[in-house]
Design a protein around this motif. Sequence first.
Motif, PDB file in Angstrom:
ATOM      1  N   LYS A  32      -6.672   9.055   6.426  1.00 31.26           N
ATOM      2  CA  LYS A  32      -7.451  10.102   5.754  1.00 31.26           C
ATOM      3  C   LYS A  32      -7.312  11.444   6.460  1.00 31.26           C
ATOM      4  O   LYS A  32      -7.392  12.497   5.826  1.00 31.26           O
ATOM      5  CB  LYS A  32      -8.918   9.692   5.654  1.00 31.26           C
ATOM      6  CG  LYS A  32      -9.175   8.636   4.585  1.00 31.26           C
ATOM      7  CD  LYS A  32     -10.655   8.302   4.482  1.00 31.26           C
ATOM      8  CE  LYS A  32     -10.909   7.314   3.343  1.00 31.26           C
ATOM      9  NZ  LYS A  32     -12.341   6.945   3.251  1.00 31.26           N
ATOM     10  N   VAL A  81      -7.384   3.276   7.917  1.00 28.53           N
ATOM     11  CA  VAL A  81      -7.700   4.171   6.801  1.00 28.53           C
ATOM     12  C   VAL A  81      -8.257   5.496   7.294  1.00 28.53           C
ATOM     13  O   VAL A  81      -7.946   6.560   6.741  1.00 28.53           O
ATOM     14  CB  VAL A  81      -8.680   3.491   5.823  1.00 28.53           C
ATOM     15  CG1 VAL A  81      -9.187   4.480   4.778  1.00 28.53           C
ATOM     16  CG2 VAL A  81      -8.005   2.311   5.130  1.00 28.53           C
ATOM     17  N   LEU A 118      -4.935  11.171   3.062  1.00 24.54           N
ATOM     18  CA  LEU A 118      -4.961  10.018   2.159  1.00 24.54           C
ATOM     19  C   LEU A 118      -6.163  10.138   1.228  1.00 24.54           C
ATOM     20  O   LEU A 118      -7.278  10.412   1.665  1.00 24.54           O
ATOM     21  CB  LEU A 118      -5.061   8.714   2.943  1.00 24.54           C
ATOM     22  CG  LEU A 118      -5.108   7.440   2.091  1.00 24.54           C
ATOM     23  CD1 LEU A 118      -3.744   7.159   1.472  1.00 24.54           C
ATOM     24  CD2 LEU A 118      -5.565   6.242   2.926  1.00 24.54           C
ATOM     25  N   LYS A 140      -7.804   0.964  -3.866  1.00 21.33           N
ATOM     26  CA  LYS A 140      -6.660   0.294  -3.238  1.00 21.33           C
ATOM     27  C   LYS A 140      -6.740   0.332  -1.712  1.00 21.33           C
ATOM     28  O   LYS A 140      -6.064  -0.453  -1.051  1.00 21.33           O
ATOM     29  CB  LYS A 140      -5.356   0.947  -3.710  1.00 21.33           C
ATOM     30  CG  LYS A 140      -5.083   0.725  -5.196  1.00 21.33           C
ATOM     31  CD  LYS A 140      -3.784   1.385  -5.634  1.00 21.33           C
ATOM     32  CE  LYS A 140      -3.536   1.147  -7.115  1.00 21.33           C
ATOM     33  NZ  LYS A 140      -2.288   1.800  -7.577  1.00 21.33           N
ATOM     34  N   ASN A 141      -7.561   1.237  -1.177  1.00 20.43           N
ATOM     35  CA  ASN A 141      -7.727   1.285   0.277  1.00 20.43           C
ATOM     36  C   ASN A 141      -8.296  -0.013   0.830  1.00 20.43           C
ATOM     37  O   ASN A 141      -8.199  -0.292   2.027  1.00 20.43           O
ATOM     38  CB  ASN A 141      -8.623   2.458   0.679  1.00 20.43           C
ATOM     39  CG  ASN A 141      -7.973   3.806   0.403  1.00 20.43           C
ATOM     40  OD1 ASN A 141      -6.806   3.885   0.027  1.00 20.43           O
ATOM     41  ND2 ASN A 141      -8.733   4.877   0.573  1.00 20.43           N
ATOM     42  N   ASN A 142      -8.896  -0.833  -0.060  1.00 21.76           N
ATOM     43  CA  ASN A 142      -9.434  -2.124   0.363  1.00 21.76           C
ATOM     44  C   ASN A 142      -8.342  -3.043   0.921  1.00 21.76           C
ATOM     45  O   ASN A 142      -8.641  -3.960   1.686  1.00 21.76           O
ATOM     46  CB  ASN A 142     -10.125  -2.822  -0.810  1.00 21.76           C
ATOM     47  CG  ASN A 142     -11.518  -2.263  -1.052  1.00 21.76           C
ATOM     48  OD1 ASN A 142     -12.415  -2.421  -0.231  1.00 21.76           O
ATOM     49  ND2 ASN A 142     -11.690  -1.596  -2.186  1.00 21.76           N
ATOM     50  N   PHE A 186       0.867  -1.173   0.000  1.00 20.48           N
ATOM     51  CA  PHE A 186       0.000   0.000   0.000  1.00 20.48           C
ATOM     52  C   PHE A 186       0.903   1.220   0.000  1.00 20.48           C
ATOM     53  O   PHE A 186       1.602   1.495   0.982  1.00 20.48           O
ATOM     54  CB  PHE A 186      -0.902  -0.012   1.241  1.00 20.48           C
ATOM     55  CG  PHE A 186      -1.955   1.051   1.241  1.00 20.48           C
ATOM     56  CD1 PHE A 186      -3.169   0.836   0.603  1.00 20.48           C
ATOM     57  CD2 PHE A 186      -1.745   2.269   1.873  1.00 20.48           C
ATOM     58  CE1 PHE A 186      -4.159   1.817   0.588  1.00 20.48           C
ATOM     59  CE2 PHE A 186      -2.712   3.254   1.870  1.00 20.48           C
ATOM     60  CZ  PHE A 186      -3.924   3.026   1.228  1.00 20.48           C
ATOM     61  N   PRO A 197      -9.175   8.991  -1.425  1.00 22.14           N
ATOM     62  CA  PRO A 197     -10.043   7.818  -1.620  1.00 22.14           C
ATOM     63  C   PRO A 197      -9.554   7.001  -2.813  1.00 22.14           C
ATOM     64  O   PRO A 197      -9.140   7.547  -3.827  1.00 22.14           O
ATOM     65  CB  PRO A 197     -11.413   8.440  -1.909  1.00 22.14           C
ATOM     66  CG  PRO A 197     -11.333   9.840  -1.362  1.00 22.14           C
ATOM     67  CD  PRO A 197      -9.908  10.260  -1.535  1.00 22.14           C
ATOM     68  N   SER A 198      -9.584   5.684  -2.671  1.00 23.65           N
ATOM     69  CA  SER A 198      -9.114   4.808  -3.747  1.00 23.65           C
ATOM     70  C   SER A 198      -9.602   3.389  -3.491  1.00 23.65           C
ATOM     71  O   SER A 198      -9.755   2.960  -2.337  1.00 23.65           O
ATOM     72  CB  SER A 198      -7.580   4.823  -3.817  1.00 23.65           C
ATOM     73  OG  SER A 198      -7.100   3.810  -4.683  1.00 23.65           O
TER      74      SER A 198
END
Length: 292
Positions: A149, A145, A153, A158-160, A122, A155-156
């Motif tokens: 944020k 997350v 950070l 990839k944050n998953n 990440f 939103p994406s």
Amino acid sequence: MKQLDTSIIISTYNSTDWLKKVLYGYNNQTYRQFEVVVADDGSNDETRQLLKQMETELFYPIVHVWHEDRGFQKSQILNKAILNCNTEYIIMSDGDCIPRKDFVEQHVKYREEGYFLSGGYFMLPMNISEAISKEDIYSEKCFDVSWLKQLDLKPSFKNNKLLSGPLKSFLLNSFTPTNASWNGHNASGWKKDIVAINGFDERMQYGGQDRELGERLVNSGIKPKQIRYNAVVLHLDHPRGYKNQKSIDKNQAIRKQTREKKLKWTPFGIVKEEVVTEANEAAIVTTYNYRE
């Protein structure tokens, strides 16, 4: 102390601020039967001093494998580090990648004879990379997350990677379009399998030398397994002065040959055809806090 069964190779070069954060990450692991082998591509004495300084703070032993600075020779130092691993299983990552507390546990959980594991990372921007403290690592706040944020950070999808539980990770691993390749920042396999293909091709500098090793593993019958949403590291930002197109083009040509000829072995790896070369000079190996 239980017997060690895993070696973690961490590559580094003159980046003690980032390496220190990474070592804290490994000190926070749920699975603890491992050693860390620092593959040092010619750092100045600050790295050695850091490892000596942290010796009493870390629960795990460190093997420091160093050779003289001759420019970007990561493949060479990784091969020397492989030979200095004291266990049968090797996880590879980098000195700019902080592992989540279950990182080693996930690699151990999914390791299997005949396979290598492909994990993910990440990527963090520089401002967040610099802001992360020892306390943020030990509390796991830096993997939260919502906390990230607060530091802007974006939103994406990839944050998953940081939000996925076991079921979601399984589904995302199953459906990701990303190939399960050998990634230098997060991959693992059996030492005997890596040695059997002669390790890294030392002609290769920056740009895909890790993927080429994975391609030879596949050619030799070792299958890749995807765990990019299970085993996660935070990749700290940094400049890449060693990146150049000439090196990338050369490496792509070597990889093309590996794929087309289905090569399983490189004559430019751990075992060398030359009797004496700079590349096969012995590394300086120092061990810290090795507990029987």
